[in-house]
Design a protein around this motif. Structure first.
Motif, PDB file in Angstrom:
ATOM      1  N   ILE A 162      46.258  44.602  35.657  1.00 23.59           N
ATOM      2  CA  ILE A 162      45.147  45.157  36.412  1.00 23.59           C
ATOM      3  C   ILE A 162      45.700  46.270  37.290  1.00 23.59           C
ATOM      4  O   ILE A 162      46.902  46.330  37.560  1.00 23.59           O
ATOM      5  N   SER A 163      44.825  47.155  37.745  1.00 28.03           N
ATOM      6  CA  SER A 163      45.272  48.271  38.568  1.00 28.03           C
ATOM      7  C   SER A 163      44.310  48.497  39.730  1.00 28.03           C
ATOM      8  O   SER A 163      43.163  48.047  39.715  1.00 28.03           O
ATOM      9  N   SER A 164      44.812  49.222  40.749  1.00 31.20           N
ATOM     10  CA  SER A 164      44.027  49.498  41.941  1.00 31.20           C
ATOM     11  C   SER A 164      44.549  50.762  42.614  1.00 31.20           C
ATOM     12  O   SER A 164      45.758  51.004  42.642  1.00 31.20           O
ATOM     13  N   VAL A 165      43.652  51.562  43.165  1.00 37.12           N
ATOM     14  CA  VAL A 165      44.083  52.769  43.873  1.00 37.12           C
ATOM     15  C   VAL A 165      44.331  52.489  45.349  1.00 37.12           C
ATOM     16  O   VAL A 165      45.041  53.251  46.015  1.00 37.12           O
ATOM     17  N   ASP A 166      43.780  51.397  45.868  1.00 31.03           N
ATOM     18  CA  ASP A 166      43.918  51.113  47.291  1.00 31.03           C
ATOM     19  C   ASP A 166      44.516  49.745  47.597  1.00 31.03           C
ATOM     20  O   ASP A 166      44.710  49.393  48.765  1.00 31.03           O
ATOM     21  N   GLY A 167      44.824  48.953  46.560  1.00 28.58           N
ATOM     22  CA  GLY A 167      45.364  47.616  46.775  1.00 28.58           C
ATOM     23  C   GLY A 167      44.322  46.592  47.172  1.00 28.58           C
ATOM     24  O   GLY A 167      44.654  45.445  47.472  1.00 28.58           O
ATOM     25  N   ILE A 168      43.056  46.999  47.169  1.00 27.63           N
ATOM     26  CA  ILE A 168      41.964  46.116  47.583  1.00 27.63           C
ATOM     27  C   ILE A 168      40.969  45.888  46.446  1.00 27.63           C
ATOM     28  O   ILE A 168      40.637  44.742  46.118  1.00 27.63           O
ATOM     29  N   SER A 169      40.494  46.973  45.855  1.00 25.85           N
ATOM     30  CA  SER A 169      39.555  46.879  44.734  1.00 25.85           C
ATOM     31  C   SER A 169      40.341  47.029  43.427  1.00 25.85           C
ATOM     32  O   SER A 169      41.067  48.008  43.246  1.00 25.85           O
ATOM     33  N   TRP A 170      40.164  46.055  42.513  1.00 25.11           N
ATOM     34  CA  TRP A 170      40.968  46.004  41.298  1.00 25.11           C
ATOM     35  C   TRP A 170      40.112  46.115  40.047  1.00 25.11           C
ATOM     36  O   TRP A 170      38.962  45.696  40.027  1.00 25.11           O
ATOM     37  N   THR A 171      40.699  46.685  39.010  1.00 26.86           N
ATOM     38  CA  THR A 171      40.019  46.769  37.719  1.00 26.86           C
ATOM     39  C   THR A 171      39.926  45.383  37.093  1.00 26.86           C
ATOM     40  O   THR A 171      40.614  44.451  37.503  1.00 26.86           O
ATOM     41  N   LYS A 172      39.094  45.277  36.081  1.00 29.85           N
ATOM     42  CA  LYS A 172      38.998  44.044  35.308  1.00 29.85           C
ATOM     43  C   LYS A 172      40.310  43.837  34.547  1.00 29.85           C
ATOM     44  O   LYS A 172      40.899  44.791  34.041  1.00 29.85           O
ATOM     45  N   GLY A 213      49.738  57.175  42.341  1.00 28.59           N
ATOM     46  CA  GLY A 213      48.639  56.849  43.244  1.00 28.59           C
ATOM     47  C   GLY A 213      47.936  55.551  42.955  1.00 28.59           C
ATOM     48  O   GLY A 213      46.864  55.282  43.510  1.00 28.59           O
ATOM     49  N   ILE A 214      48.526  54.682  42.106  1.00 33.87           N
ATOM     50  CA  ILE A 214      47.889  53.408  41.782  1.00 33.87           C
ATOM     51  C   ILE A 214      48.890  52.252  41.807  1.00 33.87           C
ATOM     52  O   ILE A 214      50.090  52.445  41.581  1.00 33.87           O
ATOM     53  N   PHE A 215      48.378  51.062  42.108  1.00 33.87           N
ATOM     54  CA  PHE A 215      49.144  49.827  41.990  1.00 33.87           C
ATOM     55  C   PHE A 215      48.842  49.228  40.614  1.00 33.87           C
ATOM     56  O   PHE A 215      47.685  49.233  40.175  1.00 33.87           O
ATOM     57  N   VAL A 216      49.877  48.680  39.968  1.00 38.43           N
ATOM     58  CA  VAL A 216      49.687  47.997  38.688  1.00 38.43           C
ATOM     59  C   VAL A 216      50.498  46.709  38.706  1.00 38.43           C
ATOM     60  O   VAL A 216      51.678  46.707  39.089  1.00 38.43           O
ATOM     61  N   THR A 217      49.866  45.604  38.319  1.00 46.40           N
ATOM     62  CA  THR A 217      50.577  44.337  38.232  1.00 46.40           C
ATOM     63  C   THR A 217      50.443  43.765  36.828  1.00 46.40           C
ATOM     64  O   THR A 217      49.438  44.009  36.140  1.00 46.40           O
ATOM     65  N   VAL A 218      51.458  43.025  36.385  1.00 54.63           N
ATOM     66  CA  VAL A 218      51.425  42.389  35.068  1.00 54.63           C
ATOM     67  C   VAL A 218      51.578  40.885  35.235  1.00 54.63           C
ATOM     68  O   VAL A 218      52.236  40.410  36.166  1.00 54.63           O
ATOM     69  N   GLY A 219      50.966  40.137  34.299  1.00 55.70           N
ATOM     70  CA  GLY A 219      50.991  38.689  34.358  1.00 55.70           C
ATOM     71  C   GLY A 219      51.700  38.061  33.184  1.00 55.70           C
ATOM     72  O   GLY A 219      51.950  38.701  32.158  1.00 55.70           O
ATOM     73  N   PHE A 240      51.174  47.548  51.809  1.00 57.50           N
ATOM     74  CA  PHE A 240      51.945  46.517  51.134  1.00 57.50           C
ATOM     75  C   PHE A 240      50.969  45.684  50.301  1.00 57.50           C
ATOM     76  O   PHE A 240      49.889  45.326  50.783  1.00 57.50           O
ATOM     77  N   VAL A 241      51.351  45.381  49.064  1.00 57.45           N
ATOM     78  CA  VAL A 241      50.515  44.537  48.205  1.00 57.45           C
ATOM     79  C   VAL A 241      51.393  43.440  47.604  1.00 57.45           C
ATOM     80  O   VAL A 241      52.472  43.718  47.058  1.00 57.45           O
ATOM     81  N   ALA A 242      50.938  42.187  47.713  1.00 57.18           N
ATOM     82  CA  ALA A 242      51.674  41.038  47.184  1.00 57.18           C
ATOM     83  C   ALA A 242      50.850  40.354  46.099  1.00 57.18           C
ATOM     84  O   ALA A 242      49.617  40.295  46.182  1.00 57.18           O
ATOM     85  N   VAL A 243      51.546  39.845  45.071  1.00 55.55           N
ATOM     86  CA  VAL A 243      50.877  39.132  43.978  1.00 55.55           C
ATOM     87  C   VAL A 243      51.517  37.760  43.812  1.00 55.55           C
ATOM     88  O   VAL A 243      52.695  37.568  44.124  1.00 55.55           O
ATOM     89  N   ASN A 279      54.861  40.468  38.845  1.00 63.47           N
ATOM     90  CA  ASN A 279      55.395  41.516  39.698  1.00 63.47           C
ATOM     91  C   ASN A 279      54.426  42.689  39.747  1.00 63.47           C
ATOM     92  O   ASN A 279      53.442  42.723  38.996  1.00 63.47           O
ATOM     93  N   ILE A 280      54.735  43.656  40.624  1.00 68.96           N
ATOM     94  CA  ILE A 280      53.819  44.758  40.870  1.00 68.96           C
ATOM     95  C   ILE A 280      54.603  46.034  41.110  1.00 68.96           C
ATOM     96  O   ILE A 280      55.728  46.001  41.630  1.00 68.96           O
ATOM     97  N   ALA A 281      54.026  47.171  40.707  1.00 68.40           N
ATOM     98  CA  ALA A 281      54.649  48.475  40.907  1.00 68.40           C
ATOM     99  C   ALA A 281      53.609  49.450  41.436  1.00 68.40           C
ATOM    100  O   ALA A 281      52.396  49.207  41.343  1.00 68.40           O
ATOM    101  N   HIS A 282      54.082  50.574  41.980  1.00 68.06           N
ATOM    102  CA  HIS A 282      53.175  51.609  42.482  1.00 68.06           C
ATOM    103  C   HIS A 282      53.672  52.975  42.017  1.00 68.06           C
ATOM    104  O   HIS A 282      54.859  53.277  42.068  1.00 68.06           O
TER     105      HIS A 282
END
Length: 314
Positions: free
Chosen positions: A238-248, A226-232, A190-193, A220-223
């Motif tokens: 930004i995106s992440s493959v594990d919900g922990i480490s995120w791209t710039k 194999g990646i999580f992506v959130t928009v602001g 689960f990933v929350a923003v 909000n956020i989508a998956h």
């Protein structure tokens, strides 16, 4: 349940920015059913979509029908995404914020209830008949809800997170002092923003990692893929493959007043983000995005309304 236009920015460009935080609106209780004309059926590329605009805040699909909720405490349903039932007013709820379908049940959450800040939750098996709204986390409002791993998870103000296996009986706890805006389940996580720039993850929806302060005011956020992506709000993602480490953070759209990005989904191999004045943008990886453009309705007219929620047609 997803705004700006502008130029596509190269993903390797570094820049300093100061995001513009969106205002919080407090609409009043309606006295009559709202029009469903602002629920739009359209095509985005080769995908058919149903999009909620203006007062229609969130949309989902399940059990053979679409269900949409608005910011005046009303719910409507459709079997084709084009013809909608007369909106039904749900008692005690002023503003619905999100809706999800899971395990044979619709669960809708509210930001404002009979009293400001009361977070009500209601459920339905058919999208038409709803349980009496129940206050979960008194004096808190709910902004997002998802289903995964046998649980419904709702997130809201003051860092509140609630879990339920049936959508009726909830256990809630405060996590961190932030306003959670969206939540998703994917890849066993689960990933929350939040719209305070924070992101957190959890395996069970109960114990959450210390939030990371990253970039924009996330909406909000989508998956998918194999990646999580959130928009602001200000056109960053930004995106992440594990919900922990995120791209710039990558800026794919410039901020312009009235065009804040509100929702994002994953469908048919791509992420789709929606914004004010009818703007959308798509991405395969959450890093490289198409130049934002205005969508058109079935009659070919450009949509210039605020887009708040989006649902892919099966």
């Amino acid at each position: 349940m997803v705004l700006c236009t502008g130029l596509l920015v190269g993903c390797d460009k570094e820049e300093e920015y100061e995001p513009v935080k969106p205002p919080v609106e407090e609409p009043e209780q309606p006295v009559a059913p709202s029009s469903t004309n602002d629920i739009i059926k359209t095509k985005i590329g080769d995908l058919e979509m149903v999009i909620g605009s203006n007062i229609w805040r969130c949309i989902t699909y399940g059990n053979g029908k679409y269900v949409a909720c608005n910011n005046q405490g009303q719910i409507t349903t459709s079997t084709d995404g084009k013809t909608w039932a007369t909106p039904k007013t749900i008692p005690n709820i002023k503003v619905f914020s999100d809706i999800v379908y899971g395990n044979g049940k619709f669960v809708a959450v509210s930001y404002f209830g009979a009293s400001k800040g009361q977070g009500y939750i209601t459920t339905s098996t058919d999208g038409v008949n709803w349980t009496t709204p129940k206050v979960v986390g008194d004096s808190f409002g709910w902004d997002g809800v998802t289903y995964g791993n046998g649980k419904f998870i709702s997130v809201g103000t003051n860092g509140l997170v609630a879990t339920s296996t049936d959508g009726i009986n909830w256990t809630n706890k405060s996590t961190y002092n932030t306003s959670w805006r969206g939540v998703i389940y994917g890849g066993g996580m689960f990933v929350a923003v939040s719209n305070d720039k924070y992101i957190s993850s959890s395996v069970d929806g109960v114990t959450w990692a210390t939030p990371q302060n990253i970039g924009d005011y996330w909406q909000n956020i989508a998956h998918g893929n194999g990646i999580f992506v959130t928009v602001g709000t200000n056109g960053y993602s930004i995106s992440s493959v594990d919900g922990i480490s995120w791209t710039k953070p990558v800026r794919f759209a410039e901020y312009l007043s009235g065009r804040t990005w509100q929702d994002i989904i994953f469908a048919n191999g791509k992420f789709i983000a929606v914004a004010g004045l009818g703007y959308i943008s798509t991405s395969i990886d959450g890093i490289n995005w198409t130049t934002p453009e205005q969508i058109k309705d079935e009659s070919g007219n450009v949509v210039i309304a605020e887009l708040n929620g989006i649902c892919a047609m099966p």
